[in-house]
Write an enzyme that holds these catalytic residues in place. Structure first.
Site, PDB file in Angstrom:
ATOM      1  N   ASP A 122      36.919  66.115  23.068  1.00 56.46           N
ATOM      2  CA  ASP A 122      35.996  66.595  22.035  1.00 56.46           C
ATOM      3  C   ASP A 122      35.129  67.753  22.530  1.00 56.46           C
ATOM      4  O   ASP A 122      34.829  67.839  23.727  1.00 56.46           O
ATOM      5  CB  ASP A 122      35.099  65.414  21.618  1.00 56.46           C
ATOM      6  CG  ASP A 122      34.397  65.676  20.297  1.00 56.46           C
ATOM      7  OD1 ASP A 122      34.742  66.652  19.615  1.00 56.46           O
ATOM      8  OD2 ASP A 122      33.491  64.898  19.956  1.00 56.46           O
ATOM      9  N   ASN A 175      42.050  64.650  10.975  1.00 61.55           N
ATOM     10  CA  ASN A 175      41.946  66.076  11.304  1.00 61.55           C
ATOM     11  C   ASN A 175      42.666  67.004  10.324  1.00 61.55           C
ATOM     12  O   ASN A 175      42.430  68.221  10.314  1.00 61.55           O
ATOM     13  CB  ASN A 175      42.452  66.358  12.730  1.00 61.55           C
ATOM     14  CG  ASN A 175      41.509  65.911  13.822  1.00 61.55           C
ATOM     15  OD1 ASN A 175      41.923  65.595  14.935  1.00 61.55           O
ATOM     16  ND2 ASN A 175      40.204  65.865  13.524  1.00 61.55           N
ATOM     17  N   ARG A 211      40.616  69.513   8.233  1.00 64.47           N
ATOM     18  CA  ARG A 211      40.013  70.757   8.751  1.00 64.47           C
ATOM     19  C   ARG A 211      40.606  71.981   8.048  1.00 64.47           C
ATOM     20  O   ARG A 211      41.670  71.875   7.450  1.00 64.47           O
ATOM     21  CB  ARG A 211      40.270  70.832  10.256  1.00 64.47           C
ATOM     22  CG  ARG A 211      39.540  69.721  10.955  1.00 64.47           C
ATOM     23  CD  ARG A 211      39.568  69.880  12.440  1.00 64.47           C
ATOM     24  NE  ARG A 211      38.712  68.859  13.012  1.00 64.47           N
ATOM     25  CZ  ARG A 211      38.041  68.988  14.135  1.00 64.47           C
ATOM     26  NH1 ARG A 211      38.138  70.076  14.834  1.00 64.47           N
ATOM     27  NH2 ARG A 211      37.278  68.001  14.579  1.00 64.47           N
TER      28      ARG A 211
HETATM   29  C1  FPP Z   1      37.928  67.824  18.900  1.00 59.46           C
HETATM   30  O1  FPP Z   1      36.987  68.862  19.170  1.00 59.46           O
HETATM   31  C2  FPP Z   1      39.227  68.277  19.324  1.00 59.46           C
HETATM   32  C3  FPP Z   1      40.338  68.298  18.541  1.00 59.46           C
HETATM   33  C4  FPP Z   1      40.344  67.876  17.137  1.00 59.46           C
HETATM   34  C5  FPP Z   1      41.611  68.830  19.073  1.00 59.46           C
HETATM   35  C6  FPP Z   1      41.979  68.395  20.466  1.00 59.46           C
HETATM   36  C7  FPP Z   1      43.215  69.083  20.858  1.00 59.46           C
HETATM   37  C8  FPP Z   1      43.382  69.804  21.980  1.00 59.46           C
HETATM   38  C9  FPP Z   1      42.384  69.917  23.060  1.00 59.46           C
HETATM   39  C10 FPP Z   1      44.696  70.505  22.202  1.00 59.46           C
HETATM   40  C11 FPP Z   1      45.586  69.571  22.978  1.00 59.46           C
HETATM   41  C12 FPP Z   1      46.836  70.235  23.260  1.00 59.46           C
HETATM   42  C13 FPP Z   1      47.976  69.605  23.592  1.00 59.46           C
HETATM   43  C14 FPP Z   1      49.111  70.450  23.965  1.00 59.46           C
HETATM   44  C15 FPP Z   1      48.144  68.139  23.615  1.00 59.46           C
HETATM   45  P1  FPP Z   1      36.236  69.534  17.960  1.00 59.46           P
HETATM   46  O2  FPP Z   1      37.069  70.646  17.455  1.00 59.46           O
HETATM   47  O3  FPP Z   1      35.902  68.505  16.926  1.00 59.46           O
HETATM   48  O4  FPP Z   1      34.949  70.076  18.639  1.00 59.46           O
HETATM   49  P2  FPP Z   1      33.499  70.166  17.993  1.00 59.46           P
HETATM   50  O5  FPP Z   1      33.059  68.746  17.753  1.00 59.46           O
HETATM   51  O6  FPP Z   1      32.716  70.855  19.046  1.00 59.46           O
HETATM   52  O7  FPP Z   1      33.633  70.970  16.734  1.00 59.46           O
END
Ligand code: FPP
Length: 238
Positions: free
Chosen positions: A15, A63, A66
């Site tokens: 996250d 998700n 989004r």
């Molecule tokens: C949450 O952070 C993160 C996600 C919804 C996506 C996680 C995916 C990756 C890190 C890519 C993984 C890649 C592979 C190849 C497995 P957020 O976007 O909600 O962050 P925020 O809360 O700061 O907005």
């Protein structure tokens, strides 16, 4: 130094990518890209220190809500990783990485599902570390999917309702055959599970931190493991 006990199974909620990007004036997709690189790095490090199972929460059933450009940027990152895994089959085999995808297949683009299947098939004989990548994953949906499979067995007369046990649920969820997570890590200052491994985490230890996922390092994983070593897990006993 006392020998530390490395958790057999670690779950990680990746996250904070969006906030990391915002802090730098970059689009959210750049945060996910940076997060994907940290995923690769932490995967290798977990293998190096002897973790047996590691589960990454990459995309939840929620998700999809989004903005379309963010969803499509994430799907492109998964495609890139899956293609790279195909190209690096030999290297991954040497690392002993067996890859699994946890989640509901319906709704995931067909080409990605096909890449899931080839990646799982090509890595199935590796046996040093099981890497689970949760995509289109929701813990409640996982339990619903398991209940449907068990109900089907009841309908076919293979099992009586009164004989259903906790093991039947454990054996029909996406992580069937794997040990439950010992430690669940959530960076980025949020203190919730967000529908991640809700059945499997009944006795897990939790580790939270304010670090945003793209800033997470091997040293942070070590810190989480050291803190885990200072806890006293009793599993309901005394
Ligand atoms: C949450 O952070 C993160 C996600 C919804 C996506 C996680 C995916 C990756 C890190 C890519 C993984 C890649 C592979 C190849 C497995 P957020 O976007 O909600 O962050 P925020 O809360 O700061 O907005």
């Amino acid at each position: 130094m006392e020998k530390r006990n490395v958790p057999k199974h670690i779950g990680i909620i990746m996250d904070g990518n969006g906030r990391w990007a915002k802090q730098r004036g970059l689009p959210r997709s750049e945060g996910h890209k940076a997060g994907a690189n940290v995923f690769r790095k932490i995967c290798d490090y977990a293998d190096e220190i002897g973790v047996k199972y590691i589960t990454f929460y990459a995309f939840s059933t929620e998700n999809w809500r989004r903005p379309p450009e963010e969803v499509s940027a994430l799907m492109d990152l998964f495609r890139a990783y899956l293609r790279e895994a195909e190209e690096r089959q030999e290297e991954n085999r040497e690392k002993g990485m067996r890859i699994h995808f946890l989640g509901h297949r319906e709704g995931v683009p067909e080409d990605i599902l096909a890449l899931f299947d080839t990646t799982e098939e090509e890595s199935k004989d590796a046996d040093r570390i099981d890497v689970n990548i949760a995509i289109n994953y929701g813990g409640r949906l996982e339990i619903v999917d398991a209940v449907k499979k068990i109900a089907e067995k009841v309908r076919n007369g293979e099992i009586e309702p009164e004989d259903i046990t906790e093991d039947d649920i454990s054996n029909n969820i996406y992580t069937a055959g794997q040990d439950d997570p010992d430690l669940i890590i959530r960076p980025s200052g949020e203190y919730r599970l967000s529908n991640f491994l809700i059945w499997q985490s009944a006795y897990s230890e939790f580790w939270f931190s304010d670090i945003l996922w793209p800033d997470f390092t091997e040293a942070d994983l070590d810190k989480a493991i050291d803190d885990y070593n200072n806890r006293n897990r009793r599993f309901g006993g005394v």
